[in-house]
Write an enzyme that holds these catalytic residues in place. Structure first.
Site, PDB file in Angstrom:
ATOM      1  N   ASN A 105       6.778   5.838  -7.816  1.00 16.26           N
ATOM      2  CA  ASN A 105       7.678   6.057  -9.010  1.00 16.26           C
ATOM      3  C   ASN A 105       7.292   5.604 -10.395  1.00 16.26           C
ATOM      4  O   ASN A 105       6.607   4.635 -10.229  1.00 16.26           O
ATOM      5  CB  ASN A 105       9.070   5.231  -8.526  1.00 16.26           C
ATOM      6  N   SER A 171       6.299  -4.920 -12.454  1.00 11.14           N
ATOM      7  CA  SER A 171       6.116  -3.578 -12.548  1.00 11.14           C
ATOM      8  C   SER A 171       5.156  -2.798 -13.342  1.00 11.14           C
ATOM      9  O   SER A 171       5.039  -3.165 -14.570  1.00 11.14           O
ATOM     10  CB  SER A 171       7.601  -3.221 -13.220  1.00 11.14           C
ATOM     11  N   GLY A 257       5.957   1.374  -0.066  1.00  9.64           N
ATOM     12  CA  GLY A 257       6.126   1.743   1.386  1.00  9.64           C
ATOM     13  C   GLY A 257       4.807   1.288   2.366  1.00  9.64           C
ATOM     14  O   GLY A 257       4.251   0.359   1.955  1.00  9.64           O
ATOM     15  N   TYR A 310      12.793  -1.335   0.519  1.00  7.95           N
ATOM     16  CA  TYR A 310      13.146  -0.512  -0.631  1.00  7.95           C
ATOM     17  C   TYR A 310      12.806   0.864   0.159  1.00  7.95           C
ATOM     18  O   TYR A 310      13.646   1.798   0.503  1.00  7.95           O
ATOM     19  CB  TYR A 310      12.360  -0.894  -1.639  1.00  7.95           C
ATOM     20  N   SER A 311      11.442   1.290   0.117  1.00  5.55           N
ATOM     21  CA  SER A 311      10.910   2.500   0.472  1.00  5.55           C
ATOM     22  C   SER A 311      11.778   2.877   2.036  1.00  5.55           C
ATOM     23  O   SER A 311      11.771   3.959   2.378  1.00  5.55           O
ATOM     24  CB  SER A 311       9.540   2.440   0.582  1.00  5.55           C
TER      25      SER A 311
END
Length: 337
Positions: A105, A171, A257, A310-311
Protein backbone atom coordinates in the site's frame (compact mmCIF):
# COMPACT_ATOMS: atom_id res chain seq x y z
CA UNK A 1 -7.94 -19.37 -3.23
CA UNK A 2 -10.55 -20.94 -0.97
CA UNK A 3 -14.26 -20.61 -1.70
CA UNK A 4 -14.59 -19.93 2.02
CA UNK A 5 -12.78 -16.63 1.43
CA UNK A 6 -14.72 -15.17 -1.49
CA UNK A 7 -13.28 -11.68 -0.97
CA UNK A 8 -9.95 -12.92 -2.32
CA UNK A 9 -11.53 -13.28 -5.75
CA UNK A 10 -12.28 -9.55 -5.79
CA UNK A 11 -9.80 -6.84 -6.85
CA UNK A 12 -7.87 -5.71 -3.78
CA UNK A 13 -9.27 -2.15 -3.71
CA UNK A 14 -12.86 -3.38 -4.06
CA UNK A 15 -12.33 -6.00 -1.34
CA UNK A 16 -10.83 -3.29 0.89
CA UNK A 17 -13.79 -0.97 0.32
CA UNK A 18 -16.30 -3.74 1.07
CA UNK A 19 -14.48 -5.15 4.10
CA UNK A 20 -16.10 -2.82 6.67
CA UNK A 21 -19.53 -4.18 5.72
CA UNK A 22 -18.23 -7.74 6.00
CA UNK A 23 -16.71 -6.99 9.40
CA UNK A 24 -19.90 -5.50 10.77
CA UNK A 25 -22.00 -8.41 9.50
CA UNK A 26 -19.56 -11.00 10.82
CA UNK A 27 -19.42 -9.32 14.24
CA UNK A 28 -23.21 -9.50 14.51
CA UNK A 29 -23.50 -13.11 13.33
CA UNK A 30 -20.38 -14.63 14.92
CA UNK A 31 -19.23 -12.09 17.48
CA UNK A 32 -19.77 -12.00 21.21
CA UNK A 33 -20.30 -9.38 23.89
CA UNK A 34 -17.59 -11.12 25.90
CA UNK A 35 -13.95 -10.50 25.03
CA UNK A 36 -12.02 -13.79 25.09
CA UNK A 37 -9.58 -13.99 27.97
CA UNK A 38 -6.23 -15.68 27.38
CA UNK A 39 -2.80 -14.80 28.72
CA UNK A 40 -4.04 -11.47 30.13
CA UNK A 41 -1.58 -8.62 30.52
CA UNK A 42 -1.47 -5.29 32.31
CA UNK A 43 0.76 -2.28 31.71
CA UNK A 44 0.62 1.22 33.18
CA UNK A 45 -2.89 0.68 34.59
CA UNK A 46 -4.16 -0.73 31.29
CA UNK A 47 -5.71 -4.18 31.37
CA UNK A 48 -5.59 -6.39 28.28
CA UNK A 49 -7.90 -9.42 28.45
CA UNK A 50 -5.83 -10.96 25.69
CA UNK A 51 -2.69 -9.94 23.86
CA UNK A 52 -3.90 -9.75 20.25
CA UNK A 53 -5.15 -6.59 18.57
CA UNK A 54 -5.36 -4.79 15.27
CA UNK A 55 -2.53 -2.62 13.99
CA UNK A 56 -2.77 0.99 12.93
CA UNK A 57 -4.10 1.34 9.41
CA UNK A 58 -6.88 -1.24 9.75
CA UNK A 59 -9.49 1.12 11.22
CA UNK A 60 -8.10 4.52 10.35
CA UNK A 61 -11.05 6.58 11.56
CA UNK A 62 -12.27 4.42 14.47
CA UNK A 63 -15.45 3.64 12.55
CA UNK A 64 -15.77 0.00 13.66
CA UNK A 65 -14.58 -0.18 17.26
CA UNK A 66 -17.57 -2.10 18.53
CA UNK A 67 -17.22 -4.67 15.74
CA UNK A 68 -13.55 -5.24 16.58
CA UNK A 69 -14.42 -5.70 20.24
CA UNK A 70 -17.11 -8.25 19.35
CA UNK A 71 -14.80 -10.34 17.14
CA UNK A 72 -12.34 -10.72 20.01
CA UNK A 73 -9.69 -7.98 19.94
CA UNK A 74 -7.79 -7.54 23.19
CA UNK A 75 -6.95 -3.96 22.18
CA UNK A 76 -7.52 -1.69 19.18
CA UNK A 77 -5.14 0.74 17.50
CA UNK A 78 -6.84 3.39 15.37
CA UNK A 79 -5.37 5.76 12.81
CA UNK A 80 -3.03 7.01 11.66
CA UNK A 81 -4.97 10.17 12.59
CA UNK A 82 -3.92 13.55 11.21
CA UNK A 83 -4.97 16.94 12.62
CA UNK A 84 -6.86 17.94 9.49
CA UNK A 85 -8.74 15.65 7.10
CA UNK A 86 -6.74 14.51 4.10
CA UNK A 87 -7.34 12.20 1.15
CA UNK A 88 -5.22 9.18 0.13
CA UNK A 89 -2.27 9.54 -2.18
CA UNK A 90 -3.29 9.73 -5.85
CA UNK A 91 -3.28 6.72 -8.17
CA UNK A 92 -3.25 3.04 -7.29
CA UNK A 93 -2.68 2.76 -3.54
CA UNK A 94 -2.98 -0.96 -2.74
CA UNK A 95 -2.51 -4.48 -4.03
CA UNK A 96 -2.03 -7.98 -2.67
CA UNK A 97 -0.27 -11.22 -3.55
CA UNK A 98 -2.22 -14.20 -2.23
CA UNK A 99 0.53 -16.72 -2.93
CA UNK A 100 3.18 -14.64 -1.14
CA UNK A 101 0.66 -13.57 1.53
CA UNK A 102 1.79 -10.01 1.00
CA UNK A 103 0.01 -6.66 0.92
CA UNK A 104 1.33 -3.48 -0.69
CA UNK A 105 0.00 0.00 0.00
CA UNK A 106 0.92 3.64 -0.44
CA UNK A 107 -2.17 5.18 1.14
CA UNK A 108 -0.35 8.06 2.84
CA UNK A 109 -2.37 8.67 6.02
CA UNK A 110 -5.87 9.14 4.58
CA UNK A 111 -7.85 10.48 7.53
CA UNK A 112 -11.17 12.09 8.33
CA UNK A 113 -9.28 14.24 10.80
CA UNK A 114 -9.02 14.51 14.55
CA UNK A 115 -12.54 15.80 15.24
CA UNK A 116 -14.31 12.87 13.56
CA UNK A 117 -12.03 10.22 15.08
CA UNK A 118 -12.43 11.77 18.55
CA UNK A 119 -16.21 11.51 18.31
CA UNK A 120 -16.04 7.83 17.31
CA UNK A 121 -13.69 6.89 20.15
CA UNK A 122 -15.62 8.83 22.77
CA UNK A 123 -18.83 7.07 21.76
CA UNK A 124 -17.11 3.68 22.09
CA UNK A 125 -15.39 4.45 25.40
CA UNK A 126 -18.71 5.43 26.96
CA UNK A 127 -19.57 1.73 27.29
CA UNK A 128 -16.44 -0.36 26.49
CA UNK A 129 -13.23 -1.02 28.41
CA UNK A 130 -11.15 -2.38 25.51
CA UNK A 131 -7.92 -0.31 25.36
CA UNK A 132 -7.78 2.06 22.39
CA UNK A 133 -4.41 3.19 21.05
CA UNK A 134 -4.42 6.40 18.99
CA UNK A 135 -1.79 6.36 16.25
CA UNK A 136 -0.90 9.96 15.35
CA UNK A 137 0.86 11.48 12.34
CA UNK A 138 1.41 14.76 10.56
CA UNK A 139 -0.52 16.12 7.61
CA UNK A 140 1.48 15.72 4.42
CA UNK A 141 1.56 19.50 3.85
CA UNK A 142 3.29 20.05 7.20
CA UNK A 143 7.04 20.52 6.85
CA UNK A 144 9.25 18.25 8.95
CA UNK A 145 10.59 21.25 10.89
CA UNK A 146 7.03 21.83 12.15
CA UNK A 147 5.98 18.17 12.41
CA UNK A 148 6.15 18.15 16.21
CA UNK A 149 3.36 20.74 16.26
CA UNK A 150 0.94 18.35 14.50
CA UNK A 151 1.76 15.56 16.94
CA UNK A 152 1.42 17.85 19.96
CA UNK A 153 -1.91 19.14 18.68
CA UNK A 154 -3.21 15.58 18.38
CA UNK A 155 -2.03 14.68 21.87
CA UNK A 156 -3.99 17.63 23.24
CA UNK A 157 -7.04 16.72 21.19
CA UNK A 158 -7.20 13.09 22.37
CA UNK A 159 -5.79 13.65 25.86
CA UNK A 160 -8.99 12.65 27.68
CA UNK A 161 -9.91 9.52 25.71
CA UNK A 162 -6.75 7.86 24.32
CA UNK A 163 -5.50 4.94 26.39
CA UNK A 164 -2.13 5.14 24.64
CA UNK A 165 -0.55 7.40 22.02
CA UNK A 166 1.50 5.92 19.18
CA UNK A 167 3.86 8.38 17.49
CA UNK A 168 4.16 7.24 13.89
CA UNK A 169 7.21 8.45 11.97
CA UNK A 170 7.87 5.12 10.28
CA UNK A 171 5.39 4.99 7.41
CA UNK A 172 7.08 5.01 3.99
CA UNK A 173 3.96 6.53 2.39
CA UNK A 174 4.32 10.16 3.49
CA UNK A 175 7.20 11.86 1.76
CA UNK A 176 10.10 12.60 4.11
CA UNK A 177 8.36 11.23 7.21
CA UNK A 178 11.05 8.66 7.99
CA UNK A 179 13.67 11.41 7.96
CA UNK A 180 12.35 12.41 11.38
CA UNK A 181 13.93 9.23 12.78
CA UNK A 182 17.42 10.18 11.57
CA UNK A 183 20.14 11.04 14.07
CA UNK A 184 20.14 14.65 12.78
CA UNK A 185 16.40 15.20 13.27
CA UNK A 186 15.13 12.86 15.96
CA UNK A 187 15.90 14.77 19.15
CA UNK A 188 14.67 18.08 17.73
CA UNK A 189 11.42 16.34 16.78
CA UNK A 190 10.79 14.25 19.88
CA UNK A 191 11.84 16.64 22.67
CA UNK A 192 9.07 19.23 22.19
CA UNK A 193 6.47 16.44 21.95
CA UNK A 194 7.61 15.01 25.27
CA UNK A 195 7.62 18.47 26.86
CA UNK A 196 4.09 19.09 25.64
CA UNK A 197 3.03 15.71 27.01
CA UNK A 198 4.53 16.55 30.40
CA UNK A 199 3.02 20.03 30.43
CA UNK A 200 -0.41 18.43 30.03
CA UNK A 201 0.41 16.14 32.98
CA UNK A 202 -0.73 13.08 31.07
CA UNK A 203 -0.27 9.58 32.44
CA UNK A 204 -1.12 7.42 29.42
CA UNK A 205 1.75 5.41 27.92
CA UNK A 206 3.58 6.99 25.01
CA UNK A 207 4.71 4.62 22.25
CA UNK A 208 6.84 4.94 19.13
CA UNK A 209 6.27 2.90 15.98
CA UNK A 210 9.52 1.92 14.26
CA UNK A 211 10.47 1.16 10.68
CA UNK A 212 11.72 -2.33 9.82
CA UNK A 213 14.24 -0.76 7.45
CA UNK A 214 16.41 0.88 10.12
CA UNK A 215 19.86 -0.61 10.38
CA UNK A 216 21.18 -1.71 13.80
CA UNK A 217 22.74 1.66 14.53
CA UNK A 218 19.63 3.55 13.46
CA UNK A 219 17.31 1.41 15.55
CA UNK A 220 19.55 1.71 18.59
CA UNK A 221 19.70 5.48 18.19
CA UNK A 222 15.91 5.79 17.99
CA UNK A 223 15.25 3.38 20.86
CA UNK A 224 17.74 5.00 23.22
CA UNK A 225 16.62 8.48 22.22
CA UNK A 226 13.01 7.56 22.89
CA UNK A 227 13.84 6.05 26.26
CA UNK A 228 15.83 9.16 27.16
CA UNK A 229 12.61 11.09 26.60
CA UNK A 230 10.52 8.74 28.68
CA UNK A 231 8.73 6.70 26.04
CA UNK A 232 6.99 3.66 27.47
CA UNK A 233 6.97 1.22 24.58
CA UNK A 234 7.58 0.42 20.95
CA UNK A 235 5.64 -1.05 18.06
CA UNK A 236 7.85 -3.22 15.85
CA UNK A 237 7.31 -2.69 12.97
CA UNK A 238 5.71 -0.69 10.17
CA UNK A 239 5.73 -1.76 6.50
CA UNK A 240 8.94 -2.27 4.54
CA UNK A 241 10.50 -0.84 1.38
CA UNK A 242 12.36 -4.13 0.87
CA UNK A 243 11.24 -5.93 -2.29
CA UNK A 244 13.39 -9.05 -1.93
CA UNK A 245 10.33 -11.32 -1.81
CA UNK A 246 7.95 -9.09 -3.78
CA UNK A 247 9.87 -7.61 -6.74
CA UNK A 248 6.64 -7.20 -8.71
CA UNK A 249 5.25 -4.55 -6.35
CA UNK A 250 6.01 -0.87 -7.07
CA UNK A 251 9.10 0.56 -5.41
CA UNK A 252 7.03 3.27 -3.73
CA UNK A 253 4.89 2.33 -0.75
CA UNK A 254 5.25 -0.34 1.91
CA UNK A 255 4.87 -4.11 1.97
CA UNK A 256 3.38 -6.04 4.87
CA UNK A 257 2.42 -9.65 5.45
CA UNK A 258 4.57 -12.77 5.38
CA UNK A 259 7.60 -11.13 3.63
CA UNK A 260 7.93 -8.84 6.65
CA UNK A 261 8.17 -11.68 9.19
CA UNK A 262 11.95 -11.98 9.35
CA UNK A 263 12.53 -8.24 9.64
CA UNK A 264 9.87 -7.92 12.31
CA UNK A 265 11.34 -10.70 14.43
CA UNK A 266 14.83 -9.25 14.04
CA UNK A 267 13.56 -5.85 15.19
CA UNK A 268 11.83 -7.43 18.19
CA UNK A 269 14.95 -9.32 19.26
CA UNK A 270 17.15 -6.28 18.79
CA UNK A 271 14.82 -3.99 20.73
CA UNK A 272 14.52 -6.51 23.55
CA UNK A 273 18.31 -6.72 23.89
CA UNK A 274 18.78 -2.94 23.80
CA UNK A 275 16.11 -2.41 26.44
CA UNK A 276 17.61 -5.12 28.67
CA UNK A 277 20.98 -3.37 28.49
CA UNK A 278 19.30 -0.13 29.57
CA UNK A 279 17.71 -2.04 32.47
CA UNK A 280 14.28 -0.54 31.82
CA UNK A 281 10.81 -2.04 31.57
CA UNK A 282 9.12 -1.14 28.31
CA UNK A 283 6.15 -2.61 26.48
CA UNK A 284 7.03 -4.30 23.19
CA UNK A 285 4.38 -4.84 20.54
CA UNK A 286 5.23 -7.10 17.61
CA UNK A 287 3.53 -6.72 14.24
CA UNK A 288 4.50 -7.81 10.74
CA UNK A 289 4.31 -11.29 9.25
CA UNK A 290 2.02 -12.60 12.00
CA UNK A 291 -0.02 -14.84 9.71
CA UNK A 292 -1.09 -17.77 11.94
CA UNK A 293 -2.09 -18.46 15.52
CA UNK A 294 1.29 -20.13 16.05
CA UNK A 295 2.96 -16.92 14.89
CA UNK A 296 1.12 -15.03 17.64
CA UNK A 297 2.40 -17.35 20.34
CA UNK A 298 5.89 -17.34 18.84
CA UNK A 299 6.12 -13.57 19.14
CA UNK A 300 5.02 -13.73 22.76
CA UNK A 301 7.63 -16.41 23.46
CA UNK A 302 10.26 -14.16 21.87
CA UNK A 303 9.46 -11.35 24.28
CA UNK A 304 6.55 -9.44 22.77
CA UNK A 305 4.08 -8.23 25.39
CA UNK A 306 1.37 -7.65 22.79
CA UNK A 307 0.87 -8.70 19.16
CA UNK A 308 -0.93 -6.97 16.29
CA UNK A 309 -2.20 -8.08 12.90
CA UNK A 310 -3.05 -6.28 9.68
CA UNK A 311 -2.38 -8.27 6.52
CA UNK A 312 -3.54 -11.46 8.23
CA UNK A 313 -7.06 -10.06 8.16
CA UNK A 314 -6.84 -9.65 4.39
CA UNK A 315 -6.19 -13.36 3.96
CA UNK A 316 -7.93 -14.89 7.00
CA UNK A 317 -10.77 -12.50 7.79
CA UNK A 318 -11.99 -11.31 11.22
CA UNK A 319 -12.49 -14.87 12.49
CA UNK A 320 -8.74 -14.96 13.14
CA UNK A 321 -9.14 -13.54 16.66
CA UNK A 322 -11.48 -16.30 17.84
CA UNK A 323 -9.27 -18.90 16.16
CA UNK A 324 -6.31 -17.71 18.19
CA UNK A 325 -8.43 -17.65 21.34
CA UNK A 326 -9.51 -21.26 20.85
CA UNK A 327 -5.94 -22.41 20.31
CA UNK A 328 -4.79 -20.46 23.38
CA UNK A 329 -7.42 -22.24 25.46
CA UNK A 330 -6.35 -25.64 24.15
CA UNK A 331 -2.70 -24.88 24.86
CA UNK A 332 -3.58 -23.81 28.37
CA UNK A 333 -5.57 -27.00 28.95
CA UNK A 334 -2.71 -29.15 27.65
CA UNK A 335 -0.20 -27.44 29.91
CA UNK A 336 -2.45 -28.03 32.90
CA UNK A 337 -2.57 -31.81 32.32
Amino acid sequence: MSLRKPWLFLPSKLAHDLSPYGLELYSLLKGSDTTPVWNPFSFKNLIFKNRLGIAGGVDKNADHLEAWRRVGCGFIEVGTVTPQPQSPNPGVIMNRDVQAQAVWNKMGFPSEGAKEVYYNIKKFKSHASTPVFVNIGKNRVTENADAHKDYSELISHFSDIADTFVVNISSPNTKGLRDLASRENFTAFIAPIRKHYDDLKLTQPLFLKLSPDLDQEGQENVLKGSMDHGFDGFILTNTTLDRTHTPHFPTEGGVSGKPLKEKSIQALNSAKNIILKQNEKKCLISVGGVMTADDVFERISLGADLVQVYSTLVFEGPGFFRKVSKLATLRQQDSAK
